[in-house]
Design an enzyme around this catalytic site. Structure first.
Site, mmCIF file in Angstrom:
data_model
loop_
_atom_site.group_PDB
_atom_site.id
_atom_site.type_symbol
_atom_site.label_atom_id
_atom_site.label_comp_id
_atom_site.label_asym_id
_atom_site.label_seq_id
_atom_site.Cartn_x
_atom_site.Cartn_y
_atom_site.Cartn_z
ATOM 1 N N HIS A 174 0.855 16.141 14.057
ATOM 2 C CA HIS A 174 -0.306 16.338 14.963
ATOM 3 C C HIS A 174 -1.106 17.666 14.352
ATOM 4 O O HIS A 174 -0.551 18.586 13.896
ATOM 5 C CB HIS A 174 0.229 16.826 16.305
ATOM 6 C CG HIS A 174 -0.427 16.918 17.507
ATOM 7 N ND1 HIS A 174 -1.543 18.252 17.522
ATOM 8 C CD2 HIS A 174 -0.896 15.771 18.220
ATOM 9 C CE1 HIS A 174 -2.145 17.524 18.576
ATOM 10 N NE2 HIS A 174 -1.862 16.428 19.193
ATOM 11 N N PRO A 175 -2.422 17.664 14.497
ATOM 12 C CA PRO A 175 -3.209 18.660 13.680
ATOM 13 C C PRO A 175 -3.508 19.710 14.305
ATOM 14 O O PRO A 175 -4.233 20.760 14.045
ATOM 15 C CB PRO A 175 -4.378 18.109 13.328
ATOM 16 C CG PRO A 175 -4.778 16.976 14.566
ATOM 17 C CD PRO A 175 -3.219 16.550 14.879
ATOM 18 N N CYS A 176 -3.014 20.072 15.667
ATOM 19 C CA CYS A 176 -3.365 21.174 16.737
ATOM 20 C C CYS A 176 -3.276 22.549 16.054
ATOM 21 O O CYS A 176 -3.945 23.380 16.501
ATOM 22 C CB CYS A 176 -2.538 20.971 17.918
ATOM 23 S SG CYS A 176 -0.884 21.272 17.693
ATOM 24 N N GLY A 177 -2.340 22.783 15.093
ATOM 25 C CA GLY A 177 -2.058 24.121 14.629
ATOM 26 C C GLY A 177 -2.678 24.235 13.237
ATOM 27 O O GLY A 177 -2.303 25.452 12.738
ATOM 28 N N THR A 178 -3.243 23.094 12.559
ATOM 29 C CA THR A 178 -3.510 23.329 11.320
ATOM 30 C C THR A 178 -4.448 24.442 10.862
ATOM 31 O O THR A 178 -4.180 25.027 10.048
ATOM 32 C CB THR A 178 -4.199 22.125 10.878
ATOM 33 O OG1 THR A 178 -3.347 20.893 10.993
ATOM 34 C CG2 THR A 178 -4.508 21.963 9.334
#
Length: 227
Positions: A174-178
């Site tokens: 999941h890229p939400c904090g990338t």
């Protein structure tokens, strides 16, 4: 040279960063599978732009885990499943390509997310006979820290969704904090301290974090490369 004050990049910058990353990977990892750029299928309503696509690394067998680095029972199970691989792996970042009767294989795709403006890693895992692996099986292949995070944050750390190009279910990180941790990585880079950072270094920094989820590490030569 582009500024990344928020840890994101544009689709054009992603293509440049992905191209440079695949070239560097081939140069410093000549004994490993190569990343390749796969153009998106041409559609009547889309432009004929080869910059639309994704990076692909297919048919990878993850580095084997020692009992010290994983659960003892899981290490034994993996050893039995990989009975065709008898040689020890000296480099923990090495991808083993030796055939085995029960090897688990991984395909990795790096796709640009227009929503998050960051690269996103999609992957699928399967046995030699093509049978897909579930998350529990994947948890036995990856390093213990990643496996623990998968147990605690299942479906938020790794989730299954439709591949944006292939339109088939794939797992993804999941890229939400990338953008947040990329901002921290970039701000600590010496070239960023001088005002700007080469776009080519973005993917190297990104994969130095994402690859470790699967035990794949960036060679120091790539991390220290002054572009």
């Amino acid at each position: 040279m582009v500024e990344y004050s928020d840890g994101t990049l544009s689709s054009t910058e992603f293509y440049a960063a992905a191209s440079a990353f695949s070239e560097q990977w081939a140069k410093f990892n000549s004994y490993l599978p190569r990343w390749s750029w796969v153009p998106s299928p041409k559609r009547p309503w889309s432009s004929n732009d080869n910059r639309a696509g994704y990076l692909s690394l297919d048919n990878v067998i993850l580095p084997r885990l020692s009992e010290e680095n994983h659960h003892k029972g899981d290490a034994v199970e993996k050893e039995e499943c990989s009975s065709g691989c008898e040689d020890d792996v000296d480099d923990p970042a090495e991808v083993v390509l030796t055939e085995g009767p029960g090897e688990h294989r991984y395909d990795f795709h790096v796709v640009y997310s227009a929503s998050y403006r960051v690269p996103v890693l999609y992957f699928r895992a399967y046995c030699n006979d093509g049978q897909p692996l579930c998350l529990d099986d994947i948890g036995k292949d990856i390093p213990v820290d990643s496996a623990q995070l998968l147990t605690i944050s299942k479906w938020t750390f790794m989730t299954q969704e439709e591949h944006p190009v292939l339109n088939r279910p794939w797992y993804t990180l999941h890229p939400c904090g990338t953008s947040d941790w990329m901002k921290l990585l970039i701000s600590s880079d010496a070239s960023f301290a001088r005002g700007q950072m080469p776009v080519e270094k973005y993917m190297v920094s990104w994969f130095s974090v994402v690859g470790q989820v699967f035990g794949l590490k960036i060679p120091l030569h790539m991390l220290n490369l002054d572009l």
